[in-house]
Design a protein around this motif. Structure first.
Motif, PDB file in Angstrom:
ATOM      1  N   GLU A 227       0.803  -1.563   0.085  1.00 20.55           N
ATOM      2  CA  GLU A 227      -0.325   0.033   0.056  1.00 20.55           C
ATOM      3  C   GLU A 227       0.714   1.583   0.051  1.00 20.55           C
ATOM      4  O   GLU A 227       0.697   2.225  -0.380  1.00 20.55           O
TER       5      GLU A 227
ATOM      6  N   LEU B 281       2.483   1.487  -3.492  1.00 27.93           N
ATOM      7  CA  LEU B 281       1.501   2.307  -3.860  1.00 27.93           C
ATOM      8  C   LEU B 281       1.196   4.011  -4.351  1.00 27.93           C
ATOM      9  O   LEU B 281       0.543   4.571  -5.338  1.00 27.93           O
TER      10      LEU B 281
ATOM     11  N   GLU C 149       2.363   6.545  -7.072  1.00 30.75           N
ATOM     12  CA  GLU C 149       1.540   6.911  -7.747  1.00 30.75           C
ATOM     13  C   GLU C 149       1.147   8.584  -8.646  1.00 30.75           C
ATOM     14  O   GLU C 149       2.015   9.643  -8.350  1.00 30.75           O
TER      15      GLU C 149
ATOM     16  N   VAL D 140       3.069  -1.282 -11.069  1.00 30.90           N
ATOM     17  CA  VAL D 140       3.472  -1.737  -9.831  1.00 30.90           C
ATOM     18  C   VAL D 140       3.120  -3.568 -10.136  1.00 30.90           C
ATOM     19  O   VAL D 140       2.266  -3.538 -10.484  1.00 30.90           O
TER      20      VAL D 140
ATOM     21  N   TYR E  37      -5.865   1.463  -7.493  1.00 31.85           N
ATOM     22  CA  TYR E  37      -4.602   2.402  -8.473  1.00 31.85           C
ATOM     23  C   TYR E  37      -4.501   1.624  -9.082  1.00 31.85           C
ATOM     24  O   TYR E  37      -3.858   0.932  -9.681  1.00 31.85           O
TER      25      TYR E  37
ATOM     26  N   PHE F  48      -1.763  -0.193 -10.024  1.00 27.72           N
ATOM     27  CA  PHE F  48      -0.903  -1.334  -9.709  1.00 27.72           C
ATOM     28  C   PHE F  48      -1.840  -2.801 -11.086  1.00 27.72           C
ATOM     29  O   PHE F  48      -2.845  -2.623 -10.666  1.00 27.72           O
TER      30      PHE F  48
END
Length: 539
Positions: free
Chosen positions: A246, A249, A253, A259, A277, A280
């Motif tokens: 998390e 991410l 961003e 990722v 996200y 992701f």
């Protein structure tokens, strides 16, 4: 220098690693890990005594699980870090000793650590459980089952604590068990009781972790995960820790970096608060033991969380980062979720030159998703469309014999459903097994950390059919590698679940007499061949 380590499934010759660990651990690190365990035993003696007097210390509790977790297979290989842990354990022990106002004769309660790694290594060689040549072999076997189970509990308790889920009872038990390992007056039934209590406490630790994961990131939902990649910069994350993912991410961003997950991180794509996200994207590679080949071809930065690291190859040694409790000498380590160095490395690397579509795999069939369609499942069972459930889960590894699990899944009749979790699924995770009335035949429950979810599915089915779990058309077929798997097995035994198949080989630390107890009481059995086992199970 020699060593003796038998805590994982891949141990040399099925007995023990004596010159160098198959995992990559050398004799120095092995001895330092043994000394850290010894130091935690001494710390635990005073923690247990302190509780009797109403004295507890959250810092000691959290350190206890972290220290034990670092000795689990494939977590930390850095001698300098172990030196720090040992010194910290002894400092905490002496401080707690002063508060509690008692003393113990056991060496773990009194020894002072040497001033350098070489001296600590010599101390460590004298204190492993295997260095005791006087203890009965069966008692020593049960001590090792307890210790290795506690290592698994500590791992789950640490994962849970990261998400602010703790229970004093779990810490108290871990310290009770570690203190018990200093005693020579306990009999077989005493050790068996502690072993089953370990399973009970592991169930609680996994419950805490489930609450942390689902409470923070939502309940997983069925999700198709790309196995290809997108053109652009890239970071791949391996291990287990959702909080690490998390934070990465958040920090990546808007930076033009995709990722990807690797290994046990695959199921994280099912969590609503993570998959929101847009960068992701997908999953890269397979299980932990293939990372050296797979990471060598990854054109971005690599982040290792929790217990999956292997010796980094020269081709990617400068691109890999560790975080949390993970460590390897010379590898960049990130503290405090500051992933700036990881991001800088990813931006400096070429990334993927073009998009590539390699299909998808489905994840997200955790307890909420499966229990949510329970009426449909129950109807399919009562109507005869589903004849049997298999939970085929556990650890993957490099040792020969693990093709059994893929072969069994492929040979399972089309009126059966396969539940799977942990990295053992990478033997068959991309197989198209079809569906039964819209219910996929292959349901990915999640990580090994999600064993609680699988157990809840089994309990919910038993409740729906008004029967005992052992009366369900359900068979557990487990593969094990490290100590989390030991803890999960102890949880299943604590719950009274029987007829479990386990492989690809039995633990080297279980003596024939102890194995007989498990067979007689739980009908625990080693795997044979897919054909024979399917015939035995399905009749």
């Amino acid at each position: 220098m020699s060593m003796y380590c038998n805590q994982c499934e891949q141990t040399a010759k099925g007995i023990a690693c004596t010159t160098h660990g198959v995992c990559g651990k050398d004799p120095e690190v092995s001895a330092l890990q043994d000394l850290l365990v010894h130091a935690v035993m001494g710390l635990s003696l005073y923690a247990v005594e302190g509780r009797k007097k109403g004295i507890t210390d959250p810092e000691v509790d959290r350190f206890t699980v972290k220290a034990i977790f670092t000795t689990l297979t494939n977590v930390d290989f850095d001698p300098a870090r172990f030196q720090n842990y040992i010194n910290e354990a002894v400092a905490m022990r002496d401080k707690l000793k002063e508060r509690v106002g008692v003393s113990f004769d056991h060496n773990s309660a009194n020894f002072q650590p040497a001033s350098d790694v070489a001296g600590l290594t010599e101390q460590g060689k004298q204190v492993s459980l295997d260095s005791d040549k006087e203890t009965d072999a069966d008692i020593q076997s049960m001590q090792q089952i307890l210790l290795y189970g506690v290592k698994g509990v500590a791992a789950y308790a640490d994962h849970a604590a990261i998400l602010n889920q703790t229970d004093e009872k779990v810490y108290a038990f871990i310290q009770e068990a570690m203190a018990a390992l200093t005693r020579n007056d306990l009999e077989a039934n005493d050790w068996l009781g502690l072993i089953l209590k370990c399973g009970e406490m592991n169930f609680r630790a996994m419950e805490l972790l489930d609450a942390g994961n689902t409470g923070t990131y939502g309940h997983p939902t069925p999700t198709a995960v790309p196995l290809g990649h997108k053109k652009g910069k890239a970071i791949v994350v391996s291990g287990h820790d959702l909080k690490d993912l998390e934070e990465l991410l958040k920090q990546t961003e808007g930076k033009g970096i995709y990722v990807y997950t690797h290994g046990e991180m695959l199921p994280t794509h099912g969590y609503p608060e993570l998959k929101k996200y847009s960068h992701f994207y997908g999953h890269y590679g397979t299980a932990w033991q293939n990372q050296q080949k797979e990471f060598a071809n990854f054109p971005g930065a690599i982040l290792m969380t929790t217990n999956c690291i292997q010796k980094p190859q020269e081709s990617y040694a400068d691109n890999i980062f560790t975080t949390g409790l993970v460590g390897w000498p010379g590898v960049h380590h990130v503290d405090g979720h500051d992933y700036g160095p990881v991001i800088e490395k990813a931006l400096a690397m070429p990334g993927f030159p073009s998009d590539e579509d390699n299909g998808t795999v489905n994840v997200g069939f955790a307890r909420n998703a499966v229990i949510g369609v329970a009426p449909k499942v129950i109807e399919a069972v009562k109507g005869g469309a589903i004849k049997h459930f298999f939970l085929v889960g556990g650890c993957d590894g490099a040792k020969p014999g693990r093709n059994y699990y893929a072969d069994l899944v492929e040979q399972a009749p089309k009126d059966t459903v396969i539940l799977t979790l942990a990295c053992g699924k990478f033997r068959f995770f991309d197989k198209d097994l079809g569906d039964i009335g819209g219910i996929p035949r292959l349901l990915d429950v999640g990580q090994c950390n999600d064993a609680y979810s699988a157990i809840q599915i089994a309990l919910a089915l038993a409740n729906a059919f008004d029967c005992d779990v052992n009366e369900l058309p359900l068979t557990l077929i487990l593969s094990w590698y490290e100590q989390k798997a030991v803890a999960i097995l102890l949880t299943l035994l604590h719950l009274g679940i029987k007829n479990i198949f386990i492989g690809p080989s039995l633990p080297a630390f279980i003596t024939p007499n102890v194995l007989n107890v498990l067979v007689e009481n739980y009908n625990l059995r080693p795997i044979s061949t897919p054909e024979k086992d399917l015939e035995m199970i399905l009749g």
